[in-house]
Write a protein that holds these residues in place. Structure first.
Motif, PDB file in Angstrom:
ATOM      1  N   SER A 128       0.138 -14.725   6.524  1.00 51.08           N
ATOM      2  CA  SER A 128      -0.872 -13.737   6.123  1.00 51.08           C
ATOM      3  C   SER A 128      -2.277 -14.299   6.275  1.00 51.08           C
ATOM      4  N   VAL A 130      -2.425  -8.235   0.345  1.00 52.11           N
ATOM      5  CA  VAL A 130      -0.960  -8.120   0.326  1.00 52.11           C
ATOM      6  C   VAL A 130      -0.543  -7.660  -1.067  1.00 52.11           C
ATOM      7  N   THR A 174       0.225  -3.621   3.444  1.00 54.07           N
ATOM      8  CA  THR A 174       1.181  -4.709   3.656  1.00 54.07           C
ATOM      9  C   THR A 174       1.762  -5.164   2.319  1.00 54.07           C
ATOM     10  N   LEU A 201       7.340  -9.680   5.217  1.00 55.68           N
ATOM     11  CA  LEU A 201       6.075  -8.967   5.162  1.00 55.68           C
ATOM     12  C   LEU A 201       6.324  -7.630   5.839  1.00 55.68           C
TER      13      LEU A 201
END
Length: 547
Positions: free
Chosen positions: A449, A457, A492, A543
């Motif tokens: 990420s 996130v 996400t 993810l």
């Protein structure tokens, strides 16, 4: 050349291994949990409240988190900054152990004890997988040393220092940190019938000093919990943080009546020490029996008994407890190292008949290490790390140096044992653990990420811990209640397999951005270590992008 040059060579090898461990990733759950709590402190600029999983956290005291947060402020968020405070405090504890052993025995025994402590298996592991134990081990040994100095010299300075480090130990783990310190001092004074020392009113001042020094901890707990009785903690309101600190977290675990419970085995620590204190564990058991035996009928008042009482009382109390973990033994390793070092030095004359036992034991352990490294390499197929060659070269050079300089066979074999296990630790930190760390899914998801500039996130807020992901993610995570997930299309999320199943069952659409192999490496099994069967034991972390 100094006659202690072999000691300094081994010390340099230990320090090198410690530095190799600094950049290695943290292991969830515990180390990553503590790191994420300290990181949250810094990000929130709030050094009173402890938070985990986005909610109030009531378990360990504040001091290690304060020290780690200070390190983060100075050096940024990194593995090095997280581990540095604990390792430094541990080495200070090793230094005070050296001073204590030197004053109660001699310099050679003290140096031997330092080598024993620094090359013990679980000490090396704890100094790269830092939790509370390096802090606690250092604080307890320092407290005992300064209280010992007070008994010898009767100065306020030593009483204050002993009380301060005792308070530090309490603010690291709780009231039970007093056990090894009090048992060591009381046991030594009782067995020598030093009644005046036992009844010395200055111990009341020590108690008062300790009470004053732990006020920051009591204040923080009061502000976060006692002053806010409506907070829900452990599923209840009106939870007192101060009561938990002084009673529930310690006595509650011991009697298994607190909110955190465990299952006890009265023999747990006896067999744990066998591997945790390698390569010195068998020698420690022999040394302990002999120390008790030679003083059973007539006490030698020239001997110290701090170490034996501190060790045995602590192991006894923890053995009777229902809450037991292997790393609990670390706090008395300095005491155990001194007992073992005294025995090894006495092998030259007083225990001459036991030299053969020493030789057989240590060569057996050296043989196991010699076989274990290639066997693990064959089993795991680790990616080769060239820094291992440095450890190998230094280990071989040190062994040759010992062979040339040390004529006494007992000392020579002692040094060979320490160097061989340093070689093992070098392998562990360059090959064994780095191979395992390839399967820390949360850590790798966070780094992915960061490297791909994913600004935010989200986590489904089901109180499932994802400490590795949280600590290594540059941006703070945002937790979302299950019922609000549908409001975040296009966002996400980091999720595990169970959470993906929940999304499927509730007809949420998503695409997988990246999948990561994952395994809880603090619970190793042979089938995972074996590269042929490893894939069968892996879980997945993801993810995903909600659609």
């Amino acid at each position: 050349m100094s006659k202690n040059s072999i000691f300094y060579a081994i010390l340099a090898l230990v320090i090198l291994i410690t530095f190799i461990g600094f950049p290695l990733d943290l292991m969830p759950p515990d180390a990553a949990l503590y790191a994420s709590i300290s990181k949250t402190m810094v990000l929130n600029n709030d050094y009173i409240n402890l938070y985990s999983l986005g909610t109030d956290w009531l378990d360990k005291p504040h001091l290690p988190f304060w020290l780690t947060a200070l390190s983060f402020k100075l050096f940024g968020f990194s593995n090095f900054a997280y581990k540095l405070p604990g390792v430094l405090i541990f080495f200070y504890g090793a230094y005070t152990m050296y001073l204590f052993a030197k004053e109660n025995y001699n310099k050679q025994t003290a140096l031997t004890a330092v080598i024993i402590l620094l090359t013990s298996l679980h000490i090396v592991i704890s100094n790269f997988d830092v939790k509370a134990e390096p802090f606690l081990t250092g604080f307890i040994m320092a407290s005992l040393y300064w209280f010992y100095k007070y008994i010898q010299q009767k100065t306020w300075k030593h009483l204050l220092l002993g009380s301060l480090f005792c308070a530090f130990a309490i603010m690291t783990k709780g009231i039970f940190a007093l056990i090894p310190i009090v048992a060591a001092i009381a046991g030594n004074l009782l067995v020598k019938k030093q009644w005046k020392e036992i009844l010395n009113p200055m111990w009341i001042f020590a108690f008062v000093f300790i009470a004053v020094f732990i006020i920051p901890e009591l204040y923080a707990l009061y502000i976060q919990f006692d002053a806010q009785p409506d907070k829900v903690v452990f599923g209840k309101t009106n939870v007192s943080g101060i009561k938990f600190f002084l009673w529930d977290s310690q006595f509650g675990r011991f009697f298994n009546t607190g909110p955190i419970k465990g299952k006890g085995d009265v023999f747990f620590f006896l067999h744990t020490i066998l591997w945790a204190f390698l390569p010195w564990s068998i020698l420690f058991y022999i040394a302990t029996v002999l120390k008790i035996k030679r003083n059973f009928k007539i006490v030698n008042h020239k001997e110290e008994f701090y170490t034996i009482f501190g060790t045995l009382a602590t192991i006894l109390v923890f053995s009777l407890s229902k809450f037991q973990l292997a790393h609990y033994t670390n706090i008395v390793f300095p005491f155990m190292a001194i007992i073992t070092a005294d025995f090894i030095i006495k092998l030259k004359d007083q225990y001459f008949k036991l030299q053969k036992t020493f030789v057989i034991t240590q060569w057996f352990l050296i043989g196991i290490v010699t076989v274990a490294i290639p066997l693990l390499s064959f089993l795991m197929l680790p990616e080769f790390n060239f820094s291992f060659l440095i450890i190998l070269a230094i280990s071989i050079a040190t062994i040759l140096f010992v062979k040339k300089k040390e004529q006494e066979k007992i000392k020579r074999l002692f040094y060979y044992s320490a160097i061989t296990f340093c070689f093992l630790y070098g392998f562990m930190l360059t090959h064994f653990y780095p191979t395992l760390f390839n399967y820390q899914g949360g850590v790798h998801a966070a780094k992915f990420s960061n490297n791909n500039n994913i600004e935010t996130v989200y986590l489904i807020d089901n109180k499932t811990h994802k400490f590795g992901f949280e600590f290594y993610l540059n941006n703070p995570v945002i937790r979302v209640p299950k019922e609000d997930v549908n409001l975040l299309k296009g966002k996400t999320f980091y999720a595990d397999q169970q959470e993906l199943q929940y999304l499927k069952e509730n007809n949420y659409k998503y695409s997988i951005l990246k999948a990561f192999d994952s395994y809880r490496i603090t619970k190793l099994k042979g089938s995972f270590l074996n590269h042929n069967s490893r894939a069968e034991k892996l879980n997945k972390k993801y993810l995903i992008v909600l659609q």
